[in-house]
Design a protein around this motif. Structure first.
Motif, PDB file in Angstrom:
ATOM      1  N   GLN A  51     -28.257 -31.200   6.833  1.00  0.00           N
ATOM      2  CA  GLN A  51     -27.641 -30.780   8.085  1.00  0.00           C
ATOM      3  C   GLN A  51     -26.307 -30.090   7.828  1.00  0.00           C
ATOM      4  N   PRO A  52     -25.953 -29.119   8.650  1.00  0.00           N
ATOM      5  CA  PRO A  52     -24.686 -28.397   8.470  1.00  0.00           C
ATOM      6  C   PRO A  52     -23.503 -29.252   8.906  1.00  0.00           C
ATOM      7  N   PHE A  53     -22.295 -28.796   8.554  1.00  0.00           N
ATOM      8  CA  PHE A  53     -21.096 -29.525   8.969  1.00  0.00           C
ATOM      9  C   PHE A  53     -20.099 -28.598   9.655  1.00  0.00           C
ATOM     10  N   PHE A  54     -19.231 -29.207  10.446  1.00  0.00           N
ATOM     11  CA  PHE A  54     -18.097 -28.524  11.062  1.00  0.00           C
ATOM     12  C   PHE A  54     -16.838 -29.251  10.633  1.00  0.00           C
ATOM     13  N   LEU A  55     -15.890 -28.513  10.084  1.00  0.00           N
ATOM     14  CA  LEU A  55     -14.601 -29.080   9.698  1.00  0.00           C
ATOM     15  C   LEU A  55     -13.475 -28.332  10.393  1.00  0.00           C
ATOM     16  N   TYR A  56     -12.708 -29.064  11.162  1.00  0.00           N
ATOM     17  CA  TYR A  56     -11.484 -28.545  11.786  1.00  0.00           C
ATOM     18  C   TYR A  56     -10.336 -28.945  10.863  1.00  0.00           C
ATOM     19  N   TYR A  57      -9.895 -27.983  10.046  1.00  0.00           N
ATOM     20  CA  TYR A  57      -8.884 -28.231   9.022  1.00  0.00           C
ATOM     21  C   TYR A  57      -7.554 -27.705   9.550  1.00  0.00           C
ATOM     22  N   ALA A  58      -6.747 -28.617  10.083  1.00  0.00           N
ATOM     23  CA  ALA A  58      -5.520 -28.247  10.798  1.00  0.00           C
ATOM     24  C   ALA A  58      -4.302 -28.508   9.915  1.00  0.00           C
ATOM     25  N   LEU A  59      -3.870 -27.468   9.210  1.00  0.00           N
ATOM     26  CA  LEU A  59      -2.716 -27.593   8.322  1.00  0.00           C
ATOM     27  C   LEU A  59      -1.432 -27.805   9.128  1.00  0.00           C
ATOM     28  N   GLN A  60      -0.455 -28.464   8.517  1.00  0.00           N
ATOM     29  CA  GLN A  60       0.807 -28.722   9.221  1.00  0.00           C
ATOM     30  C   GLN A  60       1.829 -27.606   9.016  1.00  0.00           C
TER      31      GLN A  60
ATOM     32  N   LEU B  75      -3.489 -22.990  11.253  1.00  0.00           N
ATOM     33  CA  LEU B  75      -2.111 -23.235  10.839  1.00  0.00           C
ATOM     34  C   LEU B  75      -1.216 -23.491  12.041  1.00  0.00           C
ATOM     35  N   ASP B  76       0.006 -23.897  11.758  1.00  0.00           N
ATOM     36  CA  ASP B  76       0.920 -24.383  12.782  1.00  0.00           C
ATOM     37  C   ASP B  76       2.196 -23.543  12.782  1.00  0.00           C
ATOM     38  N   ASP B  77       2.371 -22.696  13.800  1.00  0.00           N
ATOM     39  CA  ASP B  77       3.555 -21.829  13.926  1.00  0.00           C
ATOM     40  C   ASP B  77       3.542 -20.655  12.948  1.00  0.00           C
ATOM     41  N   LEU B  78       2.373 -20.237  12.494  1.00  0.00           N
ATOM     42  CA  LEU B  78       2.283 -19.079  11.603  1.00  0.00           C
ATOM     43  C   LEU B  78       2.261 -17.812  12.438  1.00  0.00           C
TER      44      LEU B  78
ATOM     45  N   ALA C 258       0.795 -23.285   1.806  1.00  0.00           N
ATOM     46  CA  ALA C 258      -0.416 -23.235   2.635  1.00  0.00           C
ATOM     47  C   ALA C 258      -1.404 -22.213   2.090  1.00  0.00           C
ATOM     48  N   ASP C 259      -0.893 -21.097   1.608  1.00  0.00           N
ATOM     49  CA  ASP C 259      -1.779 -20.078   1.036  1.00  0.00           C
ATOM     50  C   ASP C 259      -2.496 -20.622  -0.198  1.00  0.00           C
ATOM     51  N   TRP C 260      -1.770 -21.343  -1.027  1.00  0.00           N
ATOM     52  CA  TRP C 260      -2.384 -21.963  -2.215  1.00  0.00           C
ATOM     53  C   TRP C 260      -3.446 -22.985  -1.804  1.00  0.00           C
ATOM     54  N   VAL C 261      -3.129 -23.794  -0.795  1.00  0.00           N
ATOM     55  CA  VAL C 261      -4.076 -24.798  -0.299  1.00  0.00           C
ATOM     56  C   VAL C 261      -5.381 -24.128   0.131  1.00  0.00           C
ATOM     57  N   ILE C 262      -5.256 -23.022   0.861  1.00  0.00           N
ATOM     58  CA  ILE C 262      -6.453 -22.308   1.324  1.00  0.00           C
ATOM     59  C   ILE C 262      -7.256 -21.798   0.137  1.00  0.00           C
ATOM     60  N   GLY C 263      -6.565 -21.312  -0.883  1.00  0.00           N
ATOM     61  CA  GLY C 263      -7.255 -20.861  -2.086  1.00  0.00           C
ATOM     62  C   GLY C 263      -8.015 -21.984  -2.766  1.00  0.00           C
TER      63      GLY C 263
END
Length: 519
Positions: A269-278, A42-45, A306-311
């Protein structure tokens, strides 16, 4: 003969069954050894913005699920009190102060990470991972003179990401477009994009010249081009079909993150996701579904969004049947700020909520609230819920994940704390050099030493104590987490010890300290 035939068939079936079970077991062990990895960033949390930290009054049940369901770190740090340096550090395992260009970047900045540099996503690629980034980038693009109407390179795809869907810098900076694998999304070639940060394009409206077009009033710095009624930093012309919708941004990035998971969940194969919320960076533009939901104005609303998005994202992992095969790291790039450029009632509607929790300072600050952030590792079935007071940083993720997958991290400042991230050890960093707007301080054990720095003690536009003072500051955090008692004069021996350690790591020549500019 029939009996023999049946017995032979039974043996064959049993053999196939045991082989299949054995193969599934081997495959399952392989997936456990190399789980999918997701960074939810997250950004500025702030430390107190997540209800699991029991410091504020917002309720964040989905963030709490990660924090309380995994290892909740009470001494978890971003590398820096601002965004671009922290993002550089988490992807490279390197202190950002080693790179003089690692500071808050304009939207036209060149790529901060050298394309030849060994990065965390590149390390994962080398060990069989499909890698992706969705969300905020803010690490520069191109070589300094980007043509936004052609392929934009180098960028995320050149430093280790197989897939990228990003906004170039921040939501309050131009260009206000999405970029997918180096191409501006929905760009009309007959309406090319032009971007500047020094001067406006003739005839283009700005917040200063055309205040009647502004729907979100600027407080400081955000008075250039107006997009969707929101005044931005920098000047932009053209690209109307490609401009994003601010209120839909959270939903838009969520859909892209979900699609990446679904497309890669069934692969071997496994994956890596960098999920950078605004969120909750400015401008805070919650979808109408979340307007007024927090009672704290747009800042509170976008945190709940953002909390809903994570859910919703977690539901996708569950529906894809990979939650138990996925390591999730949850954190923030730096501490909180209320008024960061717009009048959005973040201060007036704060109420009893405490974004910094018990900490002093905030974004831009050398005090604890600048870099101590929510930080948790979650891996259902592999990490037992618990609380850790161990000192860990986002810089350490590269070496630690490298240890998990059997990779040599090649990251100069990253430390292998994998057992700590798994909740199986209290091993911690012995020291950490934190950074805030080119200034640095030392955390060692329970002590923090802040050297003398010029400049105002408080940045009044954002109303945050920066940590600047004419004398050394020394705090013992176990007894004084709020940093109210400077022990430098009462404990000169400890101060000398901290200064020596700081100079051993940071050097004695100092660095070019740059003034904080909010623009």
């Amino acid at each position: 003969m029939k009996i023999t035939h049946i017995s032979s068939l039974a043996c064959l079936l049993l053999g196939v069954l045991f082989f299949s079970c054995g193969q599934a077991e081997v495959q399952d062990k392989s997936r456990q050894a190399k789980p999918n990895i997701v960074f939810i960033y997250l950004d500025d949390l702030g430390y107190g913005d997540v209800s699991a930290y029991e410091a504020g009054s917002l309720e964040t049940p989905n963030m709490d699920r990660l924090v309380n369901g995994g290892v909740k770190f009470t001494n978890g740090y971003a590398s820096s009190a601002t965004c671009s340096p922290s993002r550089y550090a988490i992807l490279t395992g390197t202190y950002p102060w080693r790179n003089e260009n690692a500071k808050i970047l304009p939207g036209t900045a060149p790529l901060l990470i050298d394309a030849a540099q060994y990065t965390l996503p590149r390390m994962l690629q080398d060990h069989g991972y499909t890698t992706g980034i969705v969300g905020k980038w803010h690490l520069g693009l191109g070589s300094g003179d980007v043509n936004w109407n052609e392929e934009i390179s180098p960028g995320p795809n050149q430093v280790g990401f197989d897939y990228s869907y990003i906004l170039a810098a921040t939501q309050d900076r131009v260009p206000t477009v999405y970029i997918e694998d180096g191409q501006v999304v929905n760009l009309d070639p007959n309406d090319p994009i032009e971007v500047r940060y020094e001067e406006n394009f003739p005839g283009e409206p700005t917040a200063i010249d055309n205040p009647e077009l502004v729907e979100m009033k600027w407080h400081h710095g955000h008075n250039n081009s107006i997009i969707n009624g929101v005044p931005r930093i920098g000047f932009m012309k053209g690209g109307d079909a490609a401009k994003w919708s601010d209120v839909d941004m959270a939903d838009h990035f969520l859909e892209k993150a979900q699609r990446f998971v679904r497309e890669n969940a069934t692969l071997d194969q496994p994956f890596f996701l960098y999920y950078a919320l605004q969120q909750p960076h400015v401008p805070r533009t919650p979808h109408p579904r979340f307007e007024g939901k927090s009672g704290m104005g747009p800042r509170g609303d976008v945190i709940l969004e953002a909390d809903w998005v994570i859910g919703e994202f977690m539901k996708t992992l569950e529906e894809s049947e990979i939650l138990e095969h996925t390591l999730i790291v949850f954190s923030s790039d730096n501490g909180p700020v209320l008024n960061d450029g717009y009048y959005d009632k973040a201060v007036e509607k704060l109420g009893d909520h405490t974004p910094t929790g018990p900490l002093r300072g905030g974004k831009y600050s050398l005090f604890e609230a600048g870099t101590r952030v929510p930080f948790a590792t979650y891996w259902k079935g592999s990490i037992d819920p618990g609380v850790s007071d161990a000192l860990v940083t986002q810089i350490d993720l590269m070496a630690s994940i490298g240890a998990l997958i059997g990779a040599e991290a090649k990251a100069p400042d990253s430390q292998n704390l994998w057992e700590t991230f798994m909740g199986k050890s209290q091993k911690e960093r012995s020291e950490f050099i934190l950074e805030a707007t080119t200034k640095t301080a030392l955390r060692e054990g329970d002590w923090v030493m802040i050297p003398p720095y010029p400049g105002p003690a408080v940045q009044h536009q954002v109303n945050i104590e920066l940590g600047n003072a004419e004398e050394y500051q020394l705090y013992h955090l176990e007894e004084d987490i709020g940093q109210q008692h400077n022990l430098a004069k009462r404990n000169p021996e400890k101060l000398r010890e901290m200064i020596k350690k700081f100079e051993e790591i940071r050097g004695t020549s100092g660095s070019r300290i740059q003034p904080l500019e909010l623009k």
